[in-house]
Design a protein around this motif. Structure first.
Motif, short mmCIF file in Angstrom:
data_model
loop_
_atom_site.label_atom_id
_atom_site.label_comp_id
_atom_site.label_asym_id
_atom_site.label_seq_id
_atom_site.Cartn_x
_atom_site.Cartn_y
_atom_site.Cartn_z
N LEU A 305 11.20 24.65 29.83
CA LEU A 305 11.39 23.20 29.77
C LEU A 305 11.66 22.59 31.15
CD1 LEU A 305 11.32 21.14 27.54
CD2 LEU A 305 13.77 21.43 27.24
N ASN A 306 12.45 23.28 31.97
CA ASN A 306 12.79 22.75 33.28
C ASN A 306 11.85 23.21 34.38
OD1 ASN A 306 14.92 21.24 32.41
ND2 ASN A 306 16.41 22.88 32.71
N SER A 307 11.42 24.44 34.27
CA SER A 307 10.62 24.96 35.38
C SER A 307 9.19 24.44 35.33
CB SER A 307 10.63 26.49 35.36
OG SER A 307 10.07 26.92 34.12
N ASN A 308 8.73 24.06 34.17
CA ASN A 308 7.35 23.58 34.05
C ASN A 308 7.27 22.62 32.87
OD1 ASN A 308 4.60 23.19 33.97
ND2 ASN A 308 4.07 25.36 33.89
N PRO A 309 7.83 21.41 33.05
CA PRO A 309 7.93 20.51 31.90
C PRO A 309 6.57 20.12 31.33
CG PRO A 309 8.76 19.45 33.90
CD PRO A 309 8.45 20.85 34.26
N GLY A 310 5.60 19.91 32.23
CA GLY A 310 4.26 19.57 31.73
C GLY A 310 3.70 20.72 30.92
N LEU A 323 -4.50 26.20 31.42
CA LEU A 323 -4.61 26.80 32.75
C LEU A 323 -4.56 25.77 33.87
CD1 LEU A 323 -7.15 29.68 32.18
CD2 LEU A 323 -4.67 29.71 32.16
N THR A 324 -4.68 24.47 33.51
CA THR A 324 -4.49 23.49 34.57
C THR A 324 -3.01 23.18 34.78
OG1 THR A 324 -4.60 21.52 33.17
CG2 THR A 324 -6.68 22.40 33.97
N ARG A 360 -8.79 26.28 28.85
CA ARG A 360 -9.29 26.46 30.22
C ARG A 360 -9.50 25.20 31.04
NH1 ARG A 360 -9.90 31.62 30.70
NH2 ARG A 360 -10.52 32.72 28.84
N PRO A 361 -10.02 24.08 30.64
CA PRO A 361 -10.25 23.42 29.35
C PRO A 361 -11.32 24.06 28.49
CG PRO A 361 -10.43 21.83 31.12
CD PRO A 361 -10.27 23.16 31.75
N ASN B 501 5.41 14.50 15.08
CA ASN B 501 4.95 15.05 16.36
C ASN B 501 5.21 14.08 17.50
OD1 ASN B 501 3.92 16.67 18.29
ND2 ASN B 501 1.86 16.82 17.47
N TYR B 502 4.49 13.00 17.55
CA TYR B 502 4.80 11.97 18.55
C TYR B 502 4.49 10.61 17.93
CZ TYR B 502 -0.22 12.61 19.39
OH TYR B 502 -1.57 12.76 19.25
N ARG B 597 3.75 12.44 25.80
CA ARG B 597 3.69 11.62 24.60
C ARG B 597 5.07 11.46 23.96
NH1 ARG B 597 -1.08 14.68 24.42
NH2 ARG B 597 -2.91 13.39 24.05
N ARG B 643 1.81 16.93 39.08
CA ARG B 643 2.63 18.03 38.59
C ARG B 643 4.07 17.56 38.49
NH1 ARG B 643 -0.91 20.09 37.06
NH2 ARG B 643 -1.98 21.98 37.59
N SER B 644 4.85 18.18 37.61
CA SER B 644 6.25 17.74 37.51
C SER B 644 7.18 18.92 37.34
CB SER B 644 6.41 16.79 36.32
OG SER B 644 6.27 17.49 35.12
N GLN B 645 8.43 18.67 37.64
CA GLN B 645 9.47 19.68 37.53
C GLN B 645 10.74 18.94 37.15
OE1 GLN B 645 10.73 23.63 38.09
NE2 GLN B 645 9.08 23.05 39.43
N THR B 646 11.51 19.52 36.23
CA THR B 646 12.76 18.85 35.83
C THR B 646 13.94 19.61 36.42
OG1 THR B 646 11.77 18.12 33.77
CG2 THR B 646 14.15 18.10 33.87
N SER B 710 7.87 26.19 42.22
CA SER B 710 7.03 27.10 42.99
C SER B 710 5.90 26.33 43.67
CB SER B 710 6.49 28.20 42.09
OG SER B 710 6.18 27.69 40.82
N ASP B 758 -11.99 22.94 35.13
CA ASP B 758 -11.17 21.98 35.86
C ASP B 758 -10.78 22.65 37.18
OD1 ASP B 758 -8.58 19.72 34.80
OD2 ASP B 758 -9.26 20.23 36.82
N ILE B 760 -8.50 22.17 39.09
CA ILE B 760 -7.05 22.36 39.20
C ILE B 760 -6.62 23.68 38.59
CG2 ILE B 760 -4.84 21.38 38.54
CD1 ILE B 760 -6.09 18.69 38.54
N GLY B 761 -7.44 24.24 37.71
CA GLY B 761 -7.09 25.52 37.10
C GLY B 761 -7.43 26.72 37.96
N THR B 763 -6.31 28.67 40.48
CA THR B 763 -5.11 28.90 41.27
C THR B 763 -5.07 30.29 41.89
OG1 THR B 763 -3.98 29.53 39.23
CG2 THR B 763 -3.72 27.26 39.96
#
Lengths: 382, 842
Positions: A305-310, A323-324, A360-361, B501-502, B597, B643-646, B710, B758, B760-761, B763
């Motif tokens: 939850l914190n290290s990778n919220p997305g 994977l994105t 992957r998408p 759900n949302y 969402r 990208r995000s981090q909490t 990271s 994508d 972005i994938g 890596t």
């Protein structure tokens, strides 16, 4: 004339176009994929009588309808699997159950050696009082020291000082080599009095060898009232052998309720071993194959939850690794943390093959080959 | 002296016209200036006639100079002119009211004037070839276009232009932008009602000619619907085709009545089983146009179009190995099931989006016009899917009937639910709903500053609210589900229709202004356009704010703008050249500002994407040959990457710049009239679309600038852009065998299709492999058109067979981990399929 030109023009173009469109663009790709594809299944199998013969042709080790060594199993079982499941290939796994011969019942038909323990020997072995006090424990120590490993049928008669109930007497104790224990075991003789008291026999011997073998369990049950399941007793008895008296031994094992003779219950046991197909042949393989399911995704979403919220949100939403949003390092971390929870306390060398859904998408699935080396998890790269 | 000369010339003139003579001229559309090809010029009262060629020119030998010529063309008002009058630039007015005005709002390009690469698709071609296809596929012979049917469901098709997907392709319907306001995508099933109601369609490639700020990076698809016909009449139509396809429809027009009203209505019902298993569909489409000519200065039209439909989908791609092993082959679809012997389309799409617009055209003075469109649309619907745990089959898979490739065993899921003593459903069906309201006003002022200089300026205002939530649609034998998604209502008991759900609204406001200056002088026309827009996003979230059932954020604003210019120069009557250049700063999509969402956290520093594009083109026009060549380069910088981090309950974002791509290429297209009744068309498009740059070791930072989390890296340098074939070509023939009966064939070839991925994938630094390249494919479609009379009614039969060779091919693929054929996930395109239609006009 003009019309003829029209029509032939058209015909020519139409034919060319039709020809071009009647091709099979993916044919080659599919052929190659099918060539490389193996039939991968997970099976559970118990060897049949015929299978031991099949194995014996390869390992010469299962002629009696069972295996007696781990090497024999490793050699023989692959041959059986290849014969019974010839279509299974790379990635298949098999849990195979087979009969294993744990060794002959102990007897005293082999070499007899006679020893008397010297004062120096007591000292050397750490018996400071110059005597043995526990026949079951101490005499086998002397046997190991004096003879080392024995073989089927060997027994030693050791004359020594015996401290018991405050008095020291000189006695001769017999230890027998038990193949299934791979050790010297004290042969406990039936007390002379028991023949008359318990077995109603006089003189102190049984009429036949079998009589002793069959009746001693009842005596064991009556006398060894504090026994627990798994306890063993090697008992020696006398029996009437024509003009003379012979002695025999038998190994008994307590199952919690009754004493059973080794030969009846423990000589041949059922064992199982995991095998995997490596693309060429079957090899012993304890890899745990696991596919991530709904509970795993819930746990991973919470953990990240914190290290990778997305990434965590997408795991909650879709039950896969997008994977994105997830790097391979992050995925490895989450999966191995989860393994530690669902397969706690693994043995060093435990391998895992984890399948997990990805986006992957486009939906798909990936696999991770992981090994636990006793300290940490690492990925197995080929 | 002068008088004598005049007399003399009059005498000579009379003498000349008194005898048999040959006259010639050119006929064009009165509004667009486009040449009318195939218009009929008839000497009145005789059978003596001729038709116009590819440049709109005709030549006719008439009995005398006093003859009257009758000029007519389908869809246009017939005119009569004297043979001895000036025939050099005759114009015909469209038979529809308001059509020309819409074309101006829609920025329809004019040949040899608008400096944009474009292709027109005429209504009669759409009518003949559309059959069971959708809009994207009718464009597949256009250069730069790659159109596929994706999963194969009704309306599920997609189109890429110049390698850009629908986020970067603007679609305008009657000049109104219809790309989704949150994600920029197009759902063609919404517009199924338009295929019968299109009067003109134009694809402008590249930045396009639209003045309004639209995401035209790959191009613009401009669709103009029928306006009310001046003539009374209509038609009835029936179609049949493969897999139980049936369509029935009609259109009626009142014609222009005495008091200035004209109404055209059309409606149709389309249904079928679909070529792919489990893609049954039913749609009702409608179209209405009401026009009122108030007086010479004012005209008002009202248009409504919509299609209420539900269709089963093939949602999930499979590997080539699965399609090969499945008994259903390329029709295999894992996303449907059987319950009580009936098909259940587990993954389906249902939507109804009526769009209405009220257009007002005001001719303020000679040379000044104000066109205003006020429009509204309400969308309701969404997509069906699974809820709970469906994976109760072997090895955690969804249970199937009759083997692993059979339909989903929904009966088993029902049994499991029924057997649950608590009555709670363990597996259920749900829909993800995406309803919306959308209101807008688009107003354009057209003012001639001088005979050479025209100014257009306007406003583009929009207000959009998208409502998004999951709802339970079928409990599959259970009585309820228990849900904890609403923090203020734990352990909610839900039944059919309840949300979970949302549950959030995406609100988008858009304020745009634009201006264009156009200078035309003789052979040169130059234009420059500037449009500026402010996009404001806000979100209303209903499940995750403790103590508050509805939490609305403030508006977050993003400024975007577009500036472009171009020039076209006609070297002579055959050759023209043009060039255009433009820069576009595109505001980020909603999803890059509100990433979640279920939370109102927003990323207010989201960056605009920047696009720089330039193009040159050449055109050749001759009596029987049209040829276009153009070359372009489009640079796309800073594709959205967030990208995000909490940390300590605060969410930090990083907007990572540097994911760039360049799309460049050359396009050639030609139309050649070999003989009067044999026409060839051809197209070749060679693209080079590549991702540029790697991004290494970017970190998210907290409020003090400390790096958290990271390192973020992307290794996409030199990877070819996937998703659209980079080389396409087509060849088409139309041959009129005898009067009214023509046969046609279209062959389309594509190559260099890299599977979608994508960037972005990517890596893994050591993985530089290109995505899987699908094999090259050529597909042949054939068409038969026959116009004839049934009992005095003007009728037509249209027959189409698509993919005559029944080629099994892949046009949609997602790249797998191995970047090879074995790991790719694909949809097979349709095999041979056909459609026949009969149209009776009255």
């Amino acid at each position: 004339m003009k019309n003829l030109n029209f029509k032939s023009y058209l015909l020519a173009i139409a034919t060319i176009l039709l020809a071009f469109s009647c091709s099979d663009p993916l044919g080659d790709d599919i052929d190659k994929i099918n060539e490389d594809l193996s039939i991968s299944k997970e099976i559970v199998y118990t060897l049949t009588d015929d299978d031991y013969d099949t194995a014996d042709d390869v390992c010469s080790c299962s002629g009696f309808g069972n295996f007696s060594s781990d090497d024999g199993v490793r050699q023989g079982v692959p041959a059986v699997l290849a014969a019974v499941f010839p279509a299974l290939g790379d990635g298949s796994s098999a849990l195979v159950t087979y009969d294993f011969f744990n060794g002959s019942s102990p007897d005293i038909r082999g070499d007899q050696q006679v020893f008397t323990v010297t004062a120096e020997e007591y000292t050397e072995l750490g018996f400071g009082f110059g005597n043995f006090s526990d026949l079951a424990e101490d005499v086998p120590v002397y046997a190991d020291f004096k003879v080392g490993e024995g073989s089927d049928g060997d027994y030693l008669d050791v004359t020594h000082e015996f401290f018991n109930n405050g008095t020291t007497t000189t006695v001769t104790t017999r230890v027998v080599w038990v193949v299934s224990n791979n050790a010297w075991v004290w042969a406990e003789p039936l007390p002379d009095a028991s023949y008359a008291d318990f077995f109603n026999e006089s003189p102190p011997d049984f009429s036949f060898e079998d009589e002793g073998e069959d009746n001693i369990p009842f005596w064991l049950k009556a006398t060894k009232i504090f026994a627990v399941a798994g306890d063993q007793a090697l008992i020696q008895w006398n029996w009437d052998n024509g003009p003379g008296t012979s002695q025999s031994v038998a190994l008994y094992i307590f199952d919690g309720t009754n004493w059973n003779e080794y030969g009846n219950v423990a000589q041949i046991t059922q064992q199982s071993l995991n095998f995997g197909h490596d693309g060429t042949t079957w090899v012993p393989d304890n890899t745990i194959k696991y596919t991530m399911g709904p509970d795993d995704w819930t746990a991973i979403a919470a953990a990240s939850l914190n290290s990778n919220p997305g990434g965590s949100a997408s795991v909650t939403q879709f039950g896969n690794f997008d994977l994105t949003l997830w790097t391979s390092e992050q995925i490895f971390e989450q999966i191995t943390n989860r393994l530690a929870t669902i397969f706690p306390n693994p043995e060093a060398g435990q391998k895992y093959l984890i399948t997990y859904a990805v986006w992957r998408p486009g939906s798909g699935s990936d696999q991770l080959n992981i090994i636990w080396d006793g300290t940490s998890y690492s990925e197995i790269t080929e | 002296m002068r008088k004598l000369l005049l007399c003399f010339s009059l005498v000579i003139g009379t003498l000349i016209t008194a005898a048999q003579t040959t006259v010639s001229g050119t006929i064009t559309d009165s509004e667009t200036g486009e040449a009318l090809i195939g218009a009929t010029v008839l000497e009145k009262g005789t059978n003596n006639g001729s038709i116009t060629d590819i440049t709109g020119s005709f030549s006719l030998s008439v009995s005398s100079g006093d003859a009257t010529l009758v000029v007519s063309y389908v869809g246009y008002e017939t005119i009569e002119v004297g043979a001895n009058s000036d025939l050099s630039s005759l114009t015909l007015q469209s038979g529809s009211i308001g059509l020309q005005e819409v074309m101006v709002i829609a920025s329809f390009g004019i040949d040899r004037k608008t400096p944009v690469a474009m292709a027109n698709v005429r209504a009669d071609v759409i009518e003949a070839k559309i059959g069971s296809q959708e809009f994207p596929e009718i464009l597949k012979s256009t250069p730069g276009v790659f159109a596929t049917k994706e999963g194969g469901g009704f309306g599920d098709g997609r189109i890429n232009i110049r390698g850009f997907n629908s986020e970067n392709v603007a679609v305008l319907i009657n000049g109104i932008p219809v790309n989704d306001m949150e994600n920029g995508r197009i759902f063609w099933s919404n517009w199924a009602g338009l295929t019968d109601a299109t009067s003109a369609m134009q694809v402008q490639r590249g930045l396009g000619a639209s003045k309004v700020a639209v995401p035209s990076i790959g191009g613009t698809i401009n669709i103009v619907s029928k306006a009310s016909d001046r003539q009374k009449g209509g038609y009835a139509q029936v179609n049949t085709g493969n897999d139980a396809y049936r369509k029935a429809g009609f259109q009626v027009s009142t014609g222009l009545t005495e008091n200035g009203w004209a109404v055209t209505l059309s409606a149709s019902k389309t249904e079928g089983d679909g070529y792919v298993d489990g893609t049954e569909f039913l749609g009702h489409s409608y179209f209405a146009n009401i026009a009122k000519q108030i007086n010479d200065s004012h005209e008002v039209t009202f248009t409504a179009v919509g299609a209420k439909q539900r269709h089963g989908q093939r949602q999930n791609q499979q590997t080539l190995a699965v399609f090969d092993a499945a008994p259903q082959g390329i029709k295999y679809n894992a996303d449907w099931g059987i319950r009580d012997g009936q098909v259940v389309n587990v993954e389906d799409n249902f939507y109804h989006k009526p769009q209405m617009s009220l257009n007002h055209y005001w001719t303020i003075s000679d040379g000044t016009e104000l066109s205003t469109a006020a429009y509204a649309s309400w969308g309701t619907g969404g997509g069906g899917g699974t809820g709970g745990n469906w994976q109760i089959g072997p090895n955690n898979t969804i249970p199937k009937k009759g083997g692993p490739y059979g339909p989903t065993d929904i009966d088993l899921l029902v049994e499991t639910n029924v057997a649950n003593p608590s009555g709670e459903s363990l597996a259920w069906q749900r829909a993800s709903r995406n309803d919306h309201n959308w209101f807008g006003v688009l107003s354009t002022l057209n003012h001639e500053l001088s005979s050479n200089l025209t100014l257009m300026a306007g406003l583009d205002l929009r207000r959009y609210v998208g409502k998004h939530f999951y709802e339970v649609t079928d409990l599959l034998g259970g009585e309820y589900i228990v849900n904890n998604d609403d923090v203020n209502n734990p352990n909610r008991v839900l039944t059919v229709g309840d949300k979970y759900n949302y549950n959030y609204d995406g609100q988008v406001g858009w304020q745009g202004a634009f201006g264009q200056v156009e200078y035309t002088s003789g052979d040169l026309s130059v234009f420059g356009t500037l449009s500026v827009s402010n996009t404001s996003y806000s979100q209303v979230e209903r499940f995750n704010t403790v103590g508050n059932s509805e939490d609305e954020t403030d508006k977050i604003n993003f400024l975007g703008f577009q500036v472009k210019g171009g020039a076209n120069y006609n070297l002579n009557s055959n050759h023209n050249v043009f060039a255009n250049v433009g820069f576009f700063s595109k505001a980020p999509f909603y999803r890059n500002v509100f990433l979640s969402r279920t939370s109102n956290n927003f990323n207010e520093e989201a960056e605009n994407e920047k696009i720089l594009s330039f193009e040159v083109g050449y055109g050749y026009r001759e009596s029987n040959l049209t040829l276009n060549v153009n070359a372009y380069r489009t640079q796309w910088k800073d594709r959205s990457f967030v990208r995000s981090q909490t940390q300590n309950n605060i969410q930090f974002f990083a907007n990572i710049l540097g994911v760039d791509a360049v799309h460049q290429g050359i396009e050639v297209d030609a139309v050649y009239d070999v003989y009067r009744n044999l026409k060839l068309t051809g197209m070749l498009s060679v693209q080079d679309n590549i991702w540029q740059n790697d991004i290494e070791n970017v970190f998210i930072e907290d409020e003090d600038g400390n790096q958290i989390g990271s390192a973020i890296s992307v290794y996409s340098d030199a990877l070819k852009v996937g998703d659209a074939a980079q080389t396409t070509a087509s060849l088409g023939i139309t041959y009129e065998l005898f009067d009214g009966f023509s046969l046609g064939a279209d062959y389309v070839y594509f190559n260099n299709l890299y599977a979608s991925f994508d960037p972005i994938g990517r890596t893994d630094e050591s993985d530089r492999n290109q995505a899987w390249k699908a094999p090259a494919v050529g597909i042949l479609d054939v068409n038969l058109t026959y116009h004839f009379d049934i009992a005095g009614l003007d009728s037509s039969i249209f027959g189409n067979v698509y993919n005559v060779g029944n080629v099994e091919y892949v046009a949609d693929a997602n790249d797998g981990g191995g970047h090879d054929a074995a790991s790719a996930q694909v949809f097979y395109a349709l095999g041979v399929n056909w459609n026949v239609g009969l149209k009776l006009r009255f």
